[in-house]
Design a protein around this motif. Sequence first.
Motif, short mmCIF file in Angstrom:
data_model
loop_
_atom_site.label_atom_id
_atom_site.label_comp_id
_atom_site.label_asym_id
_atom_site.label_seq_id
_atom_site.Cartn_x
_atom_site.Cartn_y
_atom_site.Cartn_z
N PRO A 128 18.47 14.35 24.64
CA PRO A 128 17.26 13.63 25.03
C PRO A 128 16.02 14.29 24.44
CG PRO A 128 18.72 13.88 26.90
CD PRO A 128 19.30 14.71 25.79
N SER A 129 15.09 13.49 23.96
CA SER A 129 13.89 14.03 23.32
C SER A 129 13.10 14.89 24.30
CB SER A 129 13.02 12.90 22.79
OG SER A 129 12.60 12.05 23.84
N SER A 130 12.56 15.99 23.79
CA SER A 130 11.72 16.93 24.56
C SER A 130 12.47 17.65 25.66
CB SER A 130 10.49 16.23 25.15
OG SER A 130 9.73 15.62 24.13
N ALA A 131 13.79 17.51 25.73
CA ALA A 131 14.55 18.19 26.78
C ALA A 131 14.61 19.69 26.48
CB ALA A 131 15.96 17.61 26.87
N ARG A 132 14.42 20.49 27.51
CA ARG A 132 14.43 21.94 27.34
C ARG A 132 14.53 22.61 28.69
NH1 ARG A 132 10.87 23.32 23.80
NH2 ARG A 132 10.83 25.51 24.40
N VAL A 133 14.80 23.90 28.68
CA VAL A 133 14.69 24.74 29.87
C VAL A 133 13.52 25.70 29.63
CG1 VAL A 133 17.13 24.58 30.46
CG2 VAL A 133 16.33 26.46 29.00
N ARG A 134 12.98 26.23 30.69
CA ARG A 134 11.82 27.10 30.54
C ARG A 134 12.21 28.43 29.90
NH1 ARG A 134 7.39 29.38 35.05
NH2 ARG A 134 6.16 30.52 33.49
N ALA A 135 11.42 28.84 28.93
CA ALA A 135 11.55 30.17 28.34
C ALA A 135 10.42 31.03 28.88
CB ALA A 135 11.48 30.09 26.82
N PHE A 136 10.74 32.26 29.24
CA PHE A 136 9.75 33.16 29.83
C PHE A 136 9.32 34.22 28.82
CE2 PHE A 136 12.55 31.67 33.22
CZ PHE A 136 11.63 31.16 34.13
N PRO A 137 8.02 34.52 28.75
CA PRO A 137 7.57 35.63 27.90
C PRO A 137 8.15 36.95 28.42
CG PRO A 137 5.73 34.22 28.53
CD PRO A 137 6.89 33.81 29.37
N VAL A 138 8.62 37.78 27.50
CA VAL A 138 9.11 39.11 27.87
C VAL A 138 8.51 40.14 26.92
CG1 VAL A 138 11.27 38.37 28.94
CG2 VAL A 138 11.20 38.79 26.48
N VAL A 139 8.34 41.35 27.43
CA VAL A 139 7.86 42.48 26.64
C VAL A 139 8.77 43.66 26.93
CG1 VAL A 139 5.99 44.13 26.27
CG2 VAL A 139 5.46 41.70 26.58
N GLU A 140 9.33 44.25 25.89
CA GLU A 140 10.16 45.45 26.04
C GLU A 140 9.30 46.66 25.72
OE1 GLU A 140 14.36 47.38 24.40
OE2 GLU A 140 13.64 45.46 23.62
N ARG A 141 9.17 47.56 26.69
CA ARG A 141 8.32 48.74 26.50
C ARG A 141 8.98 49.92 27.20
NH1 ARG A 141 2.35 47.65 28.11
NH2 ARG A 141 2.43 46.47 26.16
N GLY A 142 9.43 50.90 26.39
CA GLY A 142 10.12 52.04 26.98
C GLY A 142 11.39 51.57 27.67
#
Length: 349
Positions: free
Chosen positions: A100-114
């Motif tokens: 289906p067009s525009s179908a997606r799941v949410r992606a979350f911003p992540v930052v790897e630090r130490g």
Amino acid sequence: MNDTARNHILVDYPRDCWYVVATAAEVGYGFTARRVLDTSVVLFRLSDGAIAALEDRCAHRPYPLSAGHREDDFIVCGYHGCTYDATGRWVSVRSQDNPPSSARVRAFPVVERGPFVWIWAGTPGGERLRPPPATPWLHGDGWTSVGERREVAASLQVLHEHYLDLSNVVAMHPEMVPPGIEALPPLEDVEVSEVSVSYRRELPEAPLAPWEAEVTGLDDATVSASFGRTETGTFVTPGLHKQTYSIIGATGPALELVRTHGFTPRSSGVTHVFLQISWRGASVSPDIGKQLIEVFHAMADRDIAVLETVQRCLDEDPMPRRYVNVKADRAAVRARRILTAMVEDERGV
């Protein structure tokens, strides 16, 4: 609004904040499933080493993506084979030519630090307004760290208030207190900003406690001397608490310790605790890492038992009850106000 009224507000947790979702070592080619802020998340490391974080639910039916499998950098749902890329876009499905067009799941911003992997699960786009808190003592500059992850059946607020008042150490952890000190000095030096709280306390000079003597690596003649100590605690953000403890000898710090807590709500009454113990010093025991994790693991066991009891008592109270504050609660009360204000602001109260 007075503090008594604030005590009666259900302080949940703010969403618009960076929280630790995992340690870097936990996230590899396979899936790491975790529930944070009442949201199921799946993490996996891409072929270029970056980390992807998606909501752990297929957009087609309520089935965990983490129960599926990988095809290169794509994640394939184990129910109907719906396939997603690292941005959460639904790219293919076996039952038809195109999803289906525009179908997606949410992606979350992540930052790897130490050692930490931070996630933003709040308002989309809000992560651009502020970065995760800096933690230079966790990666370099002469510091070494060990850590562990725990899950505590207590709220974010209960945990922050506990670690902003260590006057309980005399009653709960007497073996940690230097000989001759029967009570911690009053908490007088408290600094407050709009979003953070910190305190500083200096202890009178005293010989080393047995655990201090073991980890410092000092010789027997020096151990019998008296040392000063400086303790600080900081509510850095809702997701991070920093505590320092320095043992001061005649020529300067003999040992500097930092206890870092990443506090991440799993739900309103359950919190992930990512603990890191960091140290540096001119002379330390060769086994200091093992010794420190044993000492602070035992402390955490006792702390968790008390904190979960406190949470249970709060949950069992049929009506809001007024609890009395004392001077040692100054930093904890300030942090409570910040958490309350953040939650109220997000709710539009």
